[in-house]
Design a protein around this motif. Structure first.
Motif, PDB file in Angstrom:
ATOM      1  N   GLY A 241      30.211  28.199  40.665  1.00  0.00           N
ATOM      2  CA  GLY A 241      31.557  28.707  40.440  1.00  0.00           C
ATOM      3  C   GLY A 241      31.598  30.195  40.175  1.00  0.00           C
ATOM      4  O   GLY A 241      30.996  31.002  40.894  1.00  0.00           O
ATOM      5  N   SER A 242      32.300  30.565  39.109  1.00  0.00           N
ATOM      6  CA  SER A 242      32.505  31.978  38.803  1.00  0.00           C
ATOM      7  C   SER A 242      31.199  32.694  38.484  1.00  0.00           C
ATOM      8  O   SER A 242      31.096  33.908  38.671  1.00  0.00           O
ATOM      9  CB  SER A 242      33.473  32.120  37.630  1.00  0.00           C
ATOM     10  OG  SER A 242      32.944  31.525  36.463  1.00  0.00           O
ATOM     11  N   ARG A 243      30.186  31.959  38.007  1.00  0.00           N
ATOM     12  CA  ARG A 243      28.898  32.601  37.737  1.00  0.00           C
ATOM     13  C   ARG A 243      28.278  33.119  39.028  1.00  0.00           C
ATOM     14  O   ARG A 243      27.737  34.227  39.068  1.00  0.00           O
ATOM     15  CB  ARG A 243      27.950  31.621  37.050  1.00  0.00           C
ATOM     16  CG  ARG A 243      28.327  31.286  35.634  1.00  0.00           C
ATOM     17  CD  ARG A 243      27.307  30.397  34.961  1.00  0.00           C
ATOM     18  NE  ARG A 243      25.966  30.969  34.978  1.00  0.00           N
ATOM     19  CZ  ARG A 243      24.943  30.474  34.285  1.00  0.00           C
ATOM     20  NH1 ARG A 243      25.124  29.398  33.535  1.00  0.00           N
ATOM     21  NH2 ARG A 243      23.762  31.042  34.334  1.00  0.00           N
ATOM     22  N   GLY A 245      29.971  33.853  41.775  1.00  0.00           N
ATOM     23  CA  GLY A 245      30.813  34.959  42.207  1.00  0.00           C
ATOM     24  C   GLY A 245      30.520  36.231  41.437  1.00  0.00           C
ATOM     25  O   GLY A 245      30.474  37.326  42.012  1.00  0.00           O
ATOM     26  N   ARG A 246      30.315  36.090  40.136  1.00  0.00           N
ATOM     27  CA  ARG A 246      30.012  37.258  39.315  1.00  0.00           C
ATOM     28  C   ARG A 246      28.686  37.885  39.735  1.00  0.00           C
ATOM     29  O   ARG A 246      28.561  39.113  39.816  1.00  0.00           O
ATOM     30  CB  ARG A 246      29.957  36.842  37.838  1.00  0.00           C
ATOM     31  CG  ARG A 246      29.574  37.957  36.877  1.00  0.00           C
ATOM     32  CD  ARG A 246      30.574  39.079  36.898  1.00  0.00           C
ATOM     33  NE  ARG A 246      30.207  40.152  35.987  1.00  0.00           N
ATOM     34  CZ  ARG A 246      30.703  41.377  36.061  1.00  0.00           C
ATOM     35  NH1 ARG A 246      31.591  41.692  36.992  1.00  0.00           N
ATOM     36  NH2 ARG A 246      30.329  42.305  35.202  1.00  0.00           N
ATOM     37  N   LEU A 292      35.480  32.882  46.023  1.00  0.00           N
ATOM     38  CA  LEU A 292      34.806  33.398  44.826  1.00  0.00           C
ATOM     39  C   LEU A 292      35.178  34.854  44.568  1.00  0.00           C
ATOM     40  O   LEU A 292      35.368  35.264  43.414  1.00  0.00           O
ATOM     41  CB  LEU A 292      33.290  33.258  44.983  1.00  0.00           C
ATOM     42  CG  LEU A 292      32.732  31.833  44.952  1.00  0.00           C
ATOM     43  CD1 LEU A 292      31.225  31.849  45.191  1.00  0.00           C
ATOM     44  CD2 LEU A 292      33.052  31.152  43.624  1.00  0.00           C
ATOM     45  N   GLN A 295      38.634  35.080  43.199  1.00  0.00           N
ATOM     46  CA  GLN A 295      38.593  34.705  41.784  1.00  0.00           C
ATOM     47  C   GLN A 295      38.130  35.880  40.929  1.00  0.00           C
ATOM     48  O   GLN A 295      38.692  36.146  39.861  1.00  0.00           O
ATOM     49  CB  GLN A 295      37.651  33.511  41.595  1.00  0.00           C
ATOM     50  CG  GLN A 295      37.613  32.970  40.179  1.00  0.00           C
ATOM     51  CD  GLN A 295      36.649  31.813  40.045  1.00  0.00           C
ATOM     52  OE1 GLN A 295      35.462  31.938  40.362  1.00  0.00           O
ATOM     53  NE2 GLN A 295      37.149  30.674  39.582  1.00  0.00           N
ATOM     54  N   GLN A 296      37.124  36.608  41.404  1.00  0.00           N
ATOM     55  CA  GLN A 296      36.650  37.780  40.673  1.00  0.00           C
ATOM     56  C   GLN A 296      37.729  38.864  40.612  1.00  0.00           C
ATOM     57  O   GLN A 296      37.874  39.555  39.598  1.00  0.00           O
ATOM     58  CB  GLN A 296      35.386  38.337  41.338  1.00  0.00           C
ATOM     59  CG  GLN A 296      34.161  37.455  41.185  1.00  0.00           C
ATOM     60  CD  GLN A 296      33.763  37.266  39.738  1.00  0.00           C
ATOM     61  OE1 GLN A 296      33.597  38.229  38.991  1.00  0.00           O
ATOM     62  NE2 GLN A 296      33.609  36.012  39.326  1.00  0.00           N
ATOM     63  N   GLU A 299      40.165  37.807  37.910  1.00  0.00           N
ATOM     64  CA  GLU A 299      39.605  38.024  36.577  1.00  0.00           C
ATOM     65  C   GLU A 299      39.505  39.508  36.251  1.00  0.00           C
ATOM     66  O   GLU A 299      39.586  39.900  35.087  1.00  0.00           O
ATOM     67  CB  GLU A 299      38.229  37.365  36.482  1.00  0.00           C
ATOM     68  CG  GLU A 299      38.276  35.842  36.563  1.00  0.00           C
ATOM     69  CD  GLU A 299      36.895  35.211  36.474  1.00  0.00           C
ATOM     70  OE1 GLU A 299      35.901  35.974  36.339  1.00  0.00           O
ATOM     71  OE2 GLU A 299      36.803  33.971  36.546  1.00  0.00           O
TER      72      GLU A 299
END
Length: 332
Positions: A241-243, A245-246, A292, A295-296, A299
């Motif tokens: 997930g976001s991890r 993408g980060r 992703l 999403q980043q 955020e």
């Protein structure tokens, strides 16, 4: 006697429980917690509090020894106002009572006690902890707290050595870093090197950064957590997930600094666009990579405080000045 009477047990216990709970949350909780709070700082705070408890206990005044001699009211009651050595202390129904004593034999003392209606019981000779043992009590408590801190440190080391970036063997890490460097070189437009800062000399919670690079330079440093997420994507096909993408955004962000982009917001905007292609090359589908990065981008708008300089500028939009592919309607 309670050995910890002079030891602030409740605060110490609360601190120890809080440290245990936090460390467990740090190990098994979200990545954001690891990246935001260095666990070493928590251990140092806990150690400082344990030392404070120890010093406070050692400096505290010990409880005075009670005066077991007859009190004025007892001497007045039994007519011994001027004497203090001729009364015998016994207990009756949980109450201390003084019995007149004038050299009677053991049998006569028993009779006096019986006449007073007191059950046969030994004279109360309260024992008090020697000074040495009273000093050792807080020291033992401190050693218990120190042992808990050391045990938690070993637990973190054990988990990290078997599940983190350090759990990978040397050749695997070298191969992964070479792959990351290749992807960064594509963005930078020149050969560059990516390093996973295992010693955390350059990046981490203390530096408030997941990555760092010299603008226009040839090397960048990433945290072991970012490297691990990139490795899981590129070599194990794991998407978190976001991890994930980060991790892609951080790699691309530092690559744009190596390319020569100095402004953090601009580098972040370019990174979110380049992250789509980087993610696709590391194993994601294009749709997943775009999702992703969107999403980043979402955020990014929520960032505040120390991360405000990483906010993308208003021109970071489809058709805007920072759009790397103005001919496409898909952004990022």
């Amino acid at each position: 006697m309670d050995e910890s009477r002079n030891w602030p047990a409740r605060p110490a216990t609360m601190v120890r429980v809080a440290v245990v709970v936090f460390v467990l949350a740090w190990i098994f909780g979200p990545y954001e917690l690891r990246s935001a709070v260095p666990v070493l700082l928590v251990f140092l705070i806990a150690l400082g509090l344990e030392l404070n408890f120890l010093i406070s206990a050692l400096r505290s005044t010990p409880s005075p020894r009670p005066d077991r001699k007859p009190q004025d009211v007892d001497r007045e009651r039994y007519g011994y106002e001027g004497e203090t050595d001729d009364l015998l202390l016994v207990r009756r129904d949980g109450e201390e009572v003084w019995i007149p004593y004038s050299g009677e034999s053991s049998e006569e003392i028993e009779a006096l006690i019986a006449d007073a209606g007191a059950p046969r019981e030994e004279v109360d000779e309260s024992t008090f902890e020697p000074e040495g043992r009273r000093t050792l009590a807080p020291v033992r408590q401190f050693l218990v707290g120190l042992g808990i801190i050391c045990a938690l440190g070993l637990a973190i080391w054990f988990v990290e050595s078997r599940t983190g970036w350090d759990s990978l063997d040397g050749s695997t890490r070298i191969g992964a870093v070479e792959r990351f460097s290749d992807e960064a070189s594509r963005i930078a437009g020149k050969p560059v090197s990516i390093y996973c800062d295992e010693s955390r000399d350059f990046v981490g919670a203390v530096q408030h950064a997941d990555g760092v690079a010299e603008v226009g330079g040839e090397r960048a440093y990433l945290t072991p957590e970012i490297c691990l997420d990139l490795y899981r994507l590129a070599f194990e096909d794991q998407v978190r997930g976001s991890r994930t993408g980060r991790a892609l955004a951080v790699l691309a962000h530092e690559a744009w600094h190596l390319h020569g982009v100095r402004d953090e917001g601009t580098a972040e905007c370019h990174a979110l666009q380049s992250g789509v292609e980087t993610g696709r090359r590391l194993g994601l589908s294009e749709e997943t990579a775009r999702q992703l990065m969107r999403q980043q981008l979402t955020e990014n708008a929520l960032r505040a405080g120390g991360s405000v300089e990483y906010r993308v500028p208003p021109d970071c939009r489809d058709g805007g000045r920072l759009d790397l592919d103005p001919g496409s309607t898909r952004f990022p």
